[in-house]
Design an enzyme around this catalytic site. Structure first.
Site, PDB file in Angstrom:
ATOM      1  N   ASP A 145       0.971  -1.029   0.180  1.00  0.00           N
ATOM      2  CA  ASP A 145      -0.006  -0.032   0.037  1.00  0.00           C
ATOM      3  C   ASP A 145       1.043   1.193  -0.311  1.00  0.00           C
ATOM      4  O   ASP A 145       1.571   1.475   1.062  1.00  0.00           O
ATOM      5  CB  ASP A 145      -0.789  -0.035   1.231  1.00  0.00           C
ATOM      6  CG  ASP A 145      -1.850   1.259   1.296  1.00  0.00           C
ATOM      7  OD1 ASP A 145      -2.432   1.653   0.254  1.00  0.00           O
ATOM      8  OD2 ASP A 145      -2.291   1.775   2.354  1.00  0.00           O
ATOM      9  N   GLU A 149      -1.503  -1.355  -5.114  1.00  0.00           N
ATOM     10  CA  GLU A 149      -2.857  -0.564  -5.439  1.00  0.00           C
ATOM     11  C   GLU A 149      -2.333   0.385  -6.358  1.00  0.00           C
ATOM     12  O   GLU A 149      -1.534   1.118  -6.406  1.00  0.00           O
ATOM     13  CB  GLU A 149      -3.133   0.169  -3.921  1.00  0.00           C
ATOM     14  CG  GLU A 149      -4.571   0.824  -4.162  1.00  0.00           C
ATOM     15  CD  GLU A 149      -5.211   1.365  -2.952  1.00  0.00           C
ATOM     16  OE1 GLU A 149      -6.314   0.443  -2.590  1.00  0.00           O
ATOM     17  OE2 GLU A 149      -4.676   2.265  -2.325  1.00  0.00           O
ATOM     18  N   ASP A 203      -2.336   0.755   6.961  1.00  0.00           N
ATOM     19  CA  ASP A 203      -1.874   0.579   5.670  1.00  0.00           C
ATOM     20  C   ASP A 203      -1.448  -0.863   5.628  1.00  0.00           C
ATOM     21  O   ASP A 203      -1.235  -1.333   4.610  1.00  0.00           O
ATOM     22  CB  ASP A 203      -0.566   1.523   5.691  1.00  0.00           C
ATOM     23  CG  ASP A 203      -0.854   3.001   6.079  1.00  0.00           C
ATOM     24  OD1 ASP A 203      -1.016   3.830   5.040  1.00  0.00           O
ATOM     25  OD2 ASP A 203      -1.101   3.412   7.253  1.00  0.00           O
TER      26      ASP A 203
END
Length: 165
Positions: A7, A67, A140
């Site tokens: 992330d 992501e 996260d």
């Protein structure tokens, strides 16, 4: 198969390494890398790059899942996340590791079965799918594990379709 989910972020970059054996998923390692506040961006990116490079060298994942950048209202945040993503892509490419990118919608659908699942639902599903006692912190880290799970669920389809979804 080892899957490293990331992330991206410049202050906090979550990561989660999972192993897929058959249809089962096992958490191998998860945490986050942090950079000090008020550190100039070039130095932050260098710190993150060095962390990722060392981690990949040590753990040797088969895939990196990250992501995909989605544009939000805060342009400054989007730009810094894009720079952090670039560091991840560079480190993976340096080691010849395939990188797969997933939108937040794809991650939510893969983990919770619902594209509009909220953060807490995703975190609970990450905990359940990986057999963890608690939800990984910070957010996260849980997000990075969700991204890795998304790739674990997608990899069979990717292999059957020659890498195209």
């Amino acid at each position: 198969m080892l899957i490293l989910g990331i992330d991206p972020g410049t202050a906090i970059m979550g990561y989660g390494l999972i192993e897929k054996k058959g249809n089962r998923l096992f958490p191998m390692d998860y945490a986050c890398w942090r950079t000090p506040a008020h550190t100039p961006m070039p130095e932050r990116l260098l710190m993150l790059y060095q962390e990722i490079e060392a981690y990949i060298k040590e753990k040797q994942p088969h895939y990196v899942a990250v992501e995909e950048l989605f544009f939000n209202r805060n342009t400054t945040t989007a730009i810094s996340v894009g720079q952090a993503r670039g560091v991840v892509l560079l480190a993976a490419a340096q080691f010849g590791i395939p990188v797969y990118e997933y939108t937040p919608l794809q991650v939510k659908q893969a983990v919770a079965g619902y594209g509009r699942a909220d953060k807490q639902q995703i975190q609970q599903m990450v905990r359940a799918l990986l057999g963890l006692q608690e939800i990984p912190k910070p957010d996260d880290t849980a997000d990075a594990l969700a991204i890795a799970i998304c790739h674990a669920h997608s990899v069979n389809l990717l292999n059957r379709t020659g890498g195209a979804l």
